[in-house]
Scaffold this motif. Sequence first.
Motif, PDB file in Angstrom:
ATOM      1  N   PHE A  77       0.889  -1.224   0.026  1.00  0.00           N
ATOM      2  CA  PHE A  77      -0.131   0.076  -0.127  1.00  0.00           C
ATOM      3  C   PHE A  77       0.797   1.311  -0.121  1.00  0.00           C
ATOM      4  O   PHE A  77       0.525   2.404  -0.920  1.00  0.00           O
ATOM      5  CB  PHE A  77      -0.787  -0.031   1.437  1.00  0.00           C
ATOM      6  CG  PHE A  77      -2.134  -0.791   1.018  1.00  0.00           C
ATOM      7  CD1 PHE A  77      -2.315  -1.955   1.834  1.00  0.00           C
ATOM      8  CD2 PHE A  77      -3.192  -0.550   0.040  1.00  0.00           C
ATOM      9  CE1 PHE A  77      -3.444  -2.724   1.675  1.00  0.00           C
ATOM     10  CE2 PHE A  77      -4.365  -1.128  -0.062  1.00  0.00           C
ATOM     11  CZ  PHE A  77      -4.349  -2.577   0.773  1.00  0.00           C
ATOM     12  N   ILE A  81       0.835   4.189  -2.731  1.00  0.00           N
ATOM     13  CA  ILE A  81       0.610   5.637  -2.460  1.00  0.00           C
ATOM     14  C   ILE A  81       1.844   6.452  -3.185  1.00  0.00           C
ATOM     15  O   ILE A  81       1.474   7.538  -3.506  1.00  0.00           O
ATOM     16  CB  ILE A  81       0.559   5.746  -0.866  1.00  0.00           C
ATOM     17  CG1 ILE A  81      -0.595   5.194  -0.311  1.00  0.00           C
ATOM     18  CG2 ILE A  81       0.754   7.075  -0.569  1.00  0.00           C
ATOM     19  CD1 ILE A  81      -0.702   5.043   1.148  1.00  0.00           C
TER      20      ILE A  81
ATOM     21  N   PHE B  54      -9.187   5.797  -3.410  1.00  0.00           N
ATOM     22  CA  PHE B  54      -8.441   4.846  -2.846  1.00  0.00           C
ATOM     23  C   PHE B  54      -7.047   5.142  -2.198  1.00  0.00           C
ATOM     24  O   PHE B  54      -6.594   4.357  -1.555  1.00  0.00           O
ATOM     25  CB  PHE B  54      -8.029   3.882  -4.179  1.00  0.00           C
ATOM     26  CG  PHE B  54      -7.053   2.701  -4.005  1.00  0.00           C
ATOM     27  CD1 PHE B  54      -5.803   2.838  -4.400  1.00  0.00           C
ATOM     28  CD2 PHE B  54      -7.718   1.403  -3.530  1.00  0.00           C
ATOM     29  CE1 PHE B  54      -4.969   1.812  -4.226  1.00  0.00           C
ATOM     30  CE2 PHE B  54      -6.863   0.429  -3.320  1.00  0.00           C
ATOM     31  CZ  PHE B  54      -5.518   0.753  -3.924  1.00  0.00           C
ATOM     32  N   GLY B  55      -6.509   6.188  -2.725  1.00  0.00           N
ATOM     33  CA  GLY B  55      -5.153   6.435  -2.055  1.00  0.00           C
ATOM     34  C   GLY B  55      -5.542   6.994  -0.664  1.00  0.00           C
ATOM     35  O   GLY B  55      -4.468   6.544   0.377  1.00  0.00           O
ATOM     36  N   SER B  58      -5.969   3.830   1.227  1.00  0.00           N
ATOM     37  CA  SER B  58      -4.896   2.967   1.390  1.00  0.00           C
ATOM     38  C   SER B  58      -4.127   3.597   2.441  1.00  0.00           C
ATOM     39  O   SER B  58      -3.112   2.530   3.187  1.00  0.00           O
ATOM     40  CB  SER B  58      -4.228   3.006  -0.100  1.00  0.00           C
ATOM     41  OG  SER B  58      -4.871   2.264  -0.978  1.00  0.00           O
ATOM     42  N   PHE B  59      -3.967   4.803   2.640  1.00  0.00           N
ATOM     43  CA  PHE B  59      -3.148   5.379   3.917  1.00  0.00           C
ATOM     44  C   PHE B  59      -3.804   4.679   4.871  1.00  0.00           C
ATOM     45  O   PHE B  59      -2.639   4.641   5.882  1.00  0.00           O
ATOM     46  CB  PHE B  59      -3.343   7.012   3.818  1.00  0.00           C
ATOM     47  CG  PHE B  59      -2.115   7.430   4.891  1.00  0.00           C
ATOM     48  CD1 PHE B  59      -2.833   7.842   5.879  1.00  0.00           C
ATOM     49  CD2 PHE B  59      -0.963   7.506   4.454  1.00  0.00           C
ATOM     50  CE1 PHE B  59      -2.199   8.598   6.779  1.00  0.00           C
ATOM     51  CE2 PHE B  59      -0.129   8.298   5.486  1.00  0.00           C
ATOM     52  CZ  PHE B  59      -0.755   8.830   6.627  1.00  0.00           C
ATOM     53  N   VAL B  61      -5.253   2.025   5.905  1.00  0.00           N
ATOM     54  CA  VAL B  61      -4.832   0.721   5.857  1.00  0.00           C
ATOM     55  C   VAL B  61      -3.468   0.206   5.988  1.00  0.00           C
ATOM     56  O   VAL B  61      -3.013  -0.600   6.483  1.00  0.00           O
ATOM     57  CB  VAL B  61      -5.415  -0.026   4.582  1.00  0.00           C
ATOM     58  CG1 VAL B  61      -4.860  -1.458   4.663  1.00  0.00           C
ATOM     59  CG2 VAL B  61      -6.665  -0.108   4.300  1.00  0.00           C
ATOM     60  N   MET B  88     -10.126  -3.558  -0.609  1.00  0.00           N
ATOM     61  CA  MET B  88      -9.012  -2.472  -1.241  1.00  0.00           C
ATOM     62  C   MET B  88      -8.845  -2.903  -2.833  1.00  0.00           C
ATOM     63  O   MET B  88      -8.964  -2.192  -3.540  1.00  0.00           O
ATOM     64  CB  MET B  88      -7.918  -2.473  -0.307  1.00  0.00           C
ATOM     65  CG  MET B  88      -8.182  -1.893   1.053  1.00  0.00           C
ATOM     66  SD  MET B  88      -9.022  -0.224   0.917  1.00  0.00           S
ATOM     67  CE  MET B  88      -8.131   0.971   0.215  1.00  0.00           C
TER      68      MET B  88
END
Lengths: 231, 147
Positions: A77, A81, B54-55, B58-59, B61, B88
């Motif tokens: 992840f 990012i 999503f970004g 995602s942070f 998670v 996700m």
Amino acid sequence: MNEIKKDSTDKQPIQGDLLQNRELNQNAAPTENRQYNNTYYNSGFVNNLENTSEKQSRDISYNNSFTKRIKQGAWVFLAIILVGLFYTSNISTSAKVDNSPAAQEALESHISTTLAPGTRLLSKDGNYVGGDVVINHSSEQQETNLLVWDYAAEDGDYVQIIANGTPLGEPFMIKNKPVSFTVPTTGDIQVVGTHDGGGGITYAVHYGMNNTTYFNGVNQGENNTYTLIRE
Amino acid sequence: MGKILKNFITFSWLLFLGLVLVLAGFSTLMLVFHDIPGMIRTGFAGTTAGFSIFGTLSFVVMITGFVPLFRRCYYIFPWLYPFTTMLMINLFIAALAEFILGQGFSVTDSQRYEITICLMIIMVIICRFIMSLYFKIRPIVYQRDDR
């Protein structure tokens, strides 16, 4: 998702039971790296630490396969990012709003000779509807470069460029990054508002022949005409 | 006292993570049943916010995976980690589909529309196949003796 359940609450070492349970589980993760000692865990709580130091028990729980899997996922992840940040900063067509005095002046006058093509003046569309423009110039070039972009939010505004009655391509979505066309330096250049994504169709055109940017707006289904006249 | 504080932090984060997962599920549904069909129906692309969502999620998670106190959520509910991962991944696939459609529909052209829709469908199939294959080869297995 597989889970092994234990029925025994006996505090005696049960390493043999663990091996039996592992054989029954056909889809178990590889257990070669798992290190068993005389301590067993029941529902996540340590019952017997007599034969193992507390540090060793912490190391075991820290390095188990499930925790490793979670950490690997976290690294994935993080990589995603970072890729997203790279894309946003380098590849994305979206621009930052220019709040300089020249931009403020251009917002009021709707014309500028100092701002660079691709300048974004607003964070949101302002429902501005301009009009036709007559451009007198002294350029001797037969053709010039025309740049078209959205000077507000990229919200799905579509326009089509028509030069002297000839469409220059299909209607396209205008973004903060300019799109270039080659147009004649005399005649009528029409900007047709094909689709309004919300807040009006706000667009800017920059003519290379006089290095001037015009910040305009049009309603869906209507058009603005730029009449180019060579003096 | 320290244990009480740790448990409080863990359970608070668990609640927050639950909200995040609800948002992820809702976003996926919105992308699949509202945004994408809307683009296909109208023929025009709008604002594509799938990857932004999503970004952001995602942070959260990622933080959950790195911080031990937050990671305890996955030990309390062992099913939570594979559930989060699947959710996700589904959101990523939906966001990618929306992105492909947005790029393809940025120019009004029927042939371009057809090619874009085909590409999107192929992408979804391939991505889900890869996801299934990956979890077949490396299933997420939690055993109670791991703690």
